[in-house]
Design a protein around this motif. Structure first.
Motif, PDB file in Angstrom:
ATOM      1  N   GLN A 274     -19.387 -47.276 -15.895  1.00 33.45           N
ATOM      2  CA  GLN A 274     -20.781 -46.869 -16.051  1.00 33.45           C
ATOM      3  C   GLN A 274     -20.949 -45.415 -15.652  1.00 33.45           C
ATOM      4  OE1 GLN A 274     -24.383 -47.668 -13.327  1.00 33.45           O
ATOM      5  NE2 GLN A 274     -24.667 -49.211 -14.930  1.00 33.45           N
ATOM      6  N   SER A 275     -21.692 -44.686 -16.464  1.00 40.46           N
ATOM      7  CA  SER A 275     -22.128 -43.336 -16.121  1.00 40.46           C
ATOM      8  C   SER A 275     -23.641 -43.361 -16.005  1.00 40.46           C
ATOM      9  CB  SER A 275     -21.678 -42.327 -17.179  1.00 40.46           C
ATOM     10  OG  SER A 275     -22.234 -42.652 -18.443  1.00 40.46           O
ATOM     11  N   ARG A 276     -24.171 -42.719 -14.956  1.00 36.81           N
ATOM     12  CA  ARG A 276     -25.603 -42.764 -14.690  1.00 36.81           C
ATOM     13  C   ARG A 276     -26.110 -41.375 -14.333  1.00 36.81           C
ATOM     14  NH1 ARG A 276     -27.283 -46.569  -9.861  1.00 36.81           N
ATOM     15  NH2 ARG A 276     -26.289 -48.040 -11.287  1.00 36.81           N
ATOM     16  N   ASP A 277     -27.174 -40.968 -15.005  1.00 42.26           N
ATOM     17  CA  ASP A 277     -27.901 -39.755 -14.654  1.00 42.26           C
ATOM     18  C   ASP A 277     -29.232 -40.183 -14.063  1.00 42.26           C
ATOM     19  OD1 ASP A 277     -25.937 -38.002 -15.635  1.00 42.26           O
ATOM     20  OD2 ASP A 277     -26.714 -38.157 -17.669  1.00 42.26           O
ATOM     21  N   ALA A 278     -29.464 -39.797 -12.814  1.00 46.89           N
ATOM     22  CA  ALA A 278     -30.680 -40.222 -12.125  1.00 46.89           C
ATOM     23  C   ALA A 278     -31.363 -39.020 -11.480  1.00 46.89           C
ATOM     24  CB  ALA A 278     -30.346 -41.275 -11.059  1.00 46.89           C
ATOM     25  N   SER A 279     -32.669 -39.130 -11.326  1.00 42.80           N
ATOM     26  CA  SER A 279     -33.436 -38.031 -10.735  1.00 42.80           C
ATOM     27  C   SER A 279     -34.624 -38.596  -9.980  1.00 42.80           C
ATOM     28  CB  SER A 279     -33.918 -37.065 -11.830  1.00 42.80           C
ATOM     29  OG  SER A 279     -34.729 -36.051 -11.283  1.00 42.80           O
ATOM     30  N   SER A 280     -34.810 -38.129  -8.739  1.00 43.61           N
ATOM     31  CA  SER A 280     -35.929 -38.591  -7.913  1.00 43.61           C
ATOM     32  C   SER A 280     -36.601 -37.398  -7.246  1.00 43.61           C
ATOM     33  CB  SER A 280     -35.445 -39.577  -6.840  1.00 43.61           C
ATOM     34  OG  SER A 280     -34.606 -38.915  -5.907  1.00 43.61           O
ATOM     35  N   GLY A 281     -37.879 -37.561  -6.928  1.00 42.69           N
ATOM     36  CA  GLY A 281     -38.635 -36.496  -6.292  1.00 42.69           C
ATOM     37  C   GLY A 281     -38.459 -36.513  -4.781  1.00 42.69           C
ATOM     38  N   ALA A 282     -38.205 -35.338  -4.198  1.00 47.10           N
ATOM     39  CA  ALA A 282     -38.083 -35.208  -2.749  1.00 47.10           C
ATOM     40  C   ALA A 282     -39.468 -34.906  -2.154  1.00 47.10           C
ATOM     41  CB  ALA A 282     -37.091 -34.112  -2.403  1.00 47.10           C
ATOM     42  N   ASN A 309     -31.061 -34.843  -8.179  1.00 50.26           N
ATOM     43  CA  ASN A 309     -30.424 -35.396  -9.367  1.00 50.26           C
ATOM     44  C   ASN A 309     -29.035 -35.920  -9.011  1.00 50.26           C
ATOM     45  OD1 ASN A 309     -32.651 -34.272 -10.918  1.00 50.26           O
ATOM     46  ND2 ASN A 309     -31.631 -32.309 -10.661  1.00 50.26           N
ATOM     47  N   GLY A 310     -28.711 -37.080  -9.515  1.00 52.14           N
ATOM     48  CA  GLY A 310     -27.417 -37.686  -9.246  1.00 52.14           C
ATOM     49  C   GLY A 310     -26.624 -37.932 -10.514  1.00 52.14           C
ATOM     50  N   ASP A 311     -25.383 -37.519 -10.498  1.00 55.99           N
ATOM     51  CA  ASP A 311     -24.448 -37.825 -11.586  1.00 55.99           C
ATOM     52  C   ASP A 311     -23.469 -38.843 -11.030  1.00 55.99           C
ATOM     53  OD1 ASP A 311     -22.655 -37.920 -13.654  1.00 55.99           O
ATOM     54  OD2 ASP A 311     -21.805 -35.924 -13.292  1.00 55.99           O
ATOM     55  N   TYR A 343     -24.363 -34.591  -6.241  1.00 56.81           N
ATOM     56  CA  TYR A 343     -25.743 -34.197  -6.010  1.00 56.81           C
ATOM     57  C   TYR A 343     -26.043 -32.859  -6.660  1.00 56.81           C
ATOM     58  CZ  TYR A 343     -26.960 -37.650  -2.429  1.00 56.81           C
ATOM     59  OH  TYR A 343     -27.262 -38.799  -1.765  1.00 56.81           O
ATOM     60  N   ASP A 344     -27.246 -32.770  -7.214  1.00 55.80           N
ATOM     61  CA  ASP A 344     -27.723 -31.521  -7.771  1.00 55.80           C
ATOM     62  C   ASP A 344     -29.220 -31.432  -7.469  1.00 55.80           C
ATOM     63  OD1 ASP A 344     -29.087 -30.238 -10.489  1.00 55.80           O
ATOM     64  OD2 ASP A 344     -27.301 -29.186  -9.805  1.00 55.80           O
ATOM     65  N   ILE A 345     -29.678 -30.298  -6.955  1.00 55.42           N
ATOM     66  CA  ILE A 345     -31.085 -30.102  -6.623  1.00 55.42           C
ATOM     67  C   ILE A 345     -31.691 -29.123  -7.616  1.00 55.42           C
ATOM     68  CG2 ILE A 345     -32.729 -29.585  -4.795  1.00 55.42           C
ATOM     69  CD1 ILE A 345     -30.803 -31.808  -4.100  1.00 55.42           C
ATOM     70  N   SER A 346     -32.787 -29.529  -8.266  1.00 52.16           N
ATOM     71  CA  SER A 346     -33.440 -28.667  -9.253  1.00 52.16           C
ATOM     72  C   SER A 346     -34.910 -28.498  -8.912  1.00 52.16           C
ATOM     73  CB  SER A 346     -33.282 -29.239 -10.662  1.00 52.16           C
ATOM     74  OG  SER A 346     -33.925 -30.492 -10.762  1.00 52.16           O
ATOM     75  N   ASN A 347     -35.570 -27.578  -9.611  1.00 48.14           N
ATOM     76  CA  ASN A 347     -36.976 -27.266  -9.384  1.00 48.14           C
ATOM     77  C   ASN A 347     -37.233 -26.910  -7.917  1.00 48.14           C
ATOM     78  OD1 ASN A 347     -39.690 -27.082 -10.550  1.00 48.14           O
ATOM     79  ND2 ASN A 347     -40.195 -28.796  -9.219  1.00 48.14           N
ATOM     80  N   THR A 348     -36.386 -26.055  -7.371  1.00 48.16           N
ATOM     81  CA  THR A 348     -36.465 -25.734  -5.958  1.00 48.16           C
ATOM     82  C   THR A 348     -36.283 -24.234  -5.748  1.00 48.16           C
ATOM     83  OG1 THR A 348     -35.599 -26.326  -3.779  1.00 48.16           O
ATOM     84  CG2 THR A 348     -34.003 -26.147  -5.567  1.00 48.16           C
ATOM     85  N   ILE A 349     -36.174 -23.837  -4.502  1.00 47.96           N
ATOM     86  CA  ILE A 349     -35.998 -22.430  -4.150  1.00 47.96           C
ATOM     87  C   ILE A 349     -35.367 -22.363  -2.765  1.00 47.96           C
ATOM     88  CG2 ILE A 349     -38.252 -22.173  -3.022  1.00 47.96           C
ATOM     89  CD1 ILE A 349     -38.456 -19.397  -4.206  1.00 47.96           C
ATOM     90  N   LEU A 375     -20.064 -37.016  -3.189  1.00 48.38           N
ATOM     91  CA  LEU A 375     -19.587 -38.164  -2.422  1.00 48.38           C
ATOM     92  C   LEU A 375     -18.602 -38.930  -3.288  1.00 48.38           C
ATOM     93  CD1 LEU A 375     -23.012 -39.394  -1.000  1.00 48.38           C
ATOM     94  CD2 LEU A 375     -21.318 -37.988   0.163  1.00 48.38           C
ATOM     95  N   LEU A 376     -17.553 -39.435  -2.654  1.00 46.95           N
ATOM     96  CA  LEU A 376     -16.494 -40.074  -3.441  1.00 46.95           C
ATOM     97  C   LEU A 376     -15.892 -41.231  -2.675  1.00 46.95           C
ATOM     98  CD1 LEU A 376     -14.590 -39.940  -5.959  1.00 46.95           C
ATOM     99  CD2 LEU A 376     -13.100 -38.491  -4.580  1.00 46.95           C
TER     100      LEU A 376
END
Length: 384
Positions: A274-282, A309-311, A343-349, A375-376
């Motif tokens: 399974q491959s999953r692209d997920a995104s949640s608001g902090a 964002n999680g891959d 982990y990837d963080i977007s819409n940030t500064i 993480l692995l």
């Protein structure tokens, strides 16, 4: 209003009362009329029960057997964790929000204990845990559990839940109990497609799933493919910049399961990917004036919500051979498990980078996307 409350109470009594009676070995009725004798009553019907399981009570410990063949076709839930939540009273799955990486993987457990205290088996073999450690206010803080949603519901024949702790037999990961997910090995094809959303219009879910079992050399090879697109939902109060609700996910899953007679025994195998692209608001960041340590410059003058964002990649495999020696049953197998979460963080500064740029005479801007790490869980091997 009184009439409405009376109706609600009547429905609740029917639901829970039905569940209680279905657990008992026999059902009894009582009447206030002395003319009605016991032998005159032939049938007692229990209606409104939410219990869809059958239980094996003649085993050493009671086991709930939950068939998922009809559930895969008729359930309003599209993933395994939420499906079991509405069927098994002792099972609970929690969707987190605002808890960083815990938003990306639904934690699941038995009897309210930690996720890493529920042993999950697939066709009787241990399934690996995730690479994520639940932290930051999440349920099951400090735990790593098994991601149930990496298995498509259409591929499952039944789920057996041990209604007791089994740490003495299996180890500390079975303190809360054991769940054995049995995959289908029947010939034929079936497919489902589903759509759902919340009444306010967000959280749209799209599901397509197909299963096919083929006869091969006297055995069966079954293939299941699934694609799930779950949209983001938001239940924050008006004026709150946060995003509180379901995580946005896109899952692509492929499972292969089968067994073929070879010599005096059977060769069996299971493989899943399974491959999953997920995104949640902090948590939301305020304006540059309200939150100068985390926001600066014209990019987000009204504040902003970073997205985590999680891959995720999850792989699982079993290869084995079983046969019988006289009165002995032999089963030699090898399992493989792999889970990776980037982990990837977007819409940030980054305010420090922006300030450093200002001091150098720049515009005071920083990148709006950052790599937050990886993480692995390396490959696991179990010789059984």
């Amino acid at each position: 209003m009184l009439h409405q409350k009376t109706i609600r109470k009547a429905v609740l009594v029917a639901l829970y009362g039905g569940a209680a009676v279905s657990l008992a070995p026999a059902a009894f009725a009582q009447t206030t009329s002395p003319e009605v004798k016991k032998e005159d009553m032939q049938v007692v019907n229990v209606v409104g029960s939410r219990r869809a399981t059958s239980s094996a009570t003649d085993t050493v410990a009671p086991v709930d057997i939950i068939p998922l063949t009809k559930v895969a076709e008729q359930s309003g839930q599209f993933d395994l964790s939420q499906t079991l939540t509405y069927i098994s009273p002792s099972f609970n799955s929690t969707r987190q929000t605002g808890a960083d990486g815990a938003d990306l993987i639904d934690s699941a457990a038995l009897r309210g204990l930690g996720s890493d205290q529920t042993l999950v088996l697939v066709n009787g073999k241990r399934k690996h845990t995730t690479a994520l450690v639940n932290l930051f206010g999440a349920r099951n803080r400090g735990n790593t559990g098994t991601d149930m949603n990496t298995i498509p519901v259409l591929a499952i024949k039944d789920v057996q839940i041990l209604r007791d702790g089994a740490a003495a037999q299996y180890g500390s990961d079975a303190i809360a109990g054991v769940m054995d997910i049995g995959l289908k090995k029947n010939v034929g094809c079936e497919a489902v497609a589903g759509y759902g959303q919340y009444h306010v219009g967000d959280g749209k879910n799209w599901l397509t799933s197909a299963y096919c079992g083929f006869s091969v050399a006297g055995g069966v090879i079954a293939v299941t493919g699934e694609y799930l697109d779950r949209g983001r939902s938001n239940r924050s109060e008006p004026g709150n910049p946060r995003t509180i609700g379901d995580t946005k996910t896109k899952n692509a899953t492929l499972y292969i399961n089968g067994e073929i007679p070879v010599g005096p025994g059977k060769f069996y195998f299971t493989a899943g990917d399974q491959s999953r692209d997920a995104s949640s608001g902090a948590f939301a960041r305020g304006t540059p004036e309200d939150d100068p340590d985390r926001n600066i410059g014209p990019r987000y003058p009204n504040g902003f919500v970073p997205f985590i964002n999680g891959d995720l990649v999850d792989r699982y495999g079993i290869v084995g051979y079983k046969m019988k020696f006289g009165e002995w049953n032999a089963d030699l197998s090898q399992t493989y498990g792999y889970n990776r979460l980037r982990y990837d963080i977007s819409n940030t500064i980054n305010a420090s980078i922006a300030n450093a740029d200002l001091l150098k005479g720049g515009t005071g801007l920083s990148p709006d996307r950052f790599n937050a790490g990886r993480l692995l869980v390396p490959a696991e091997h179990h010789q059984l």
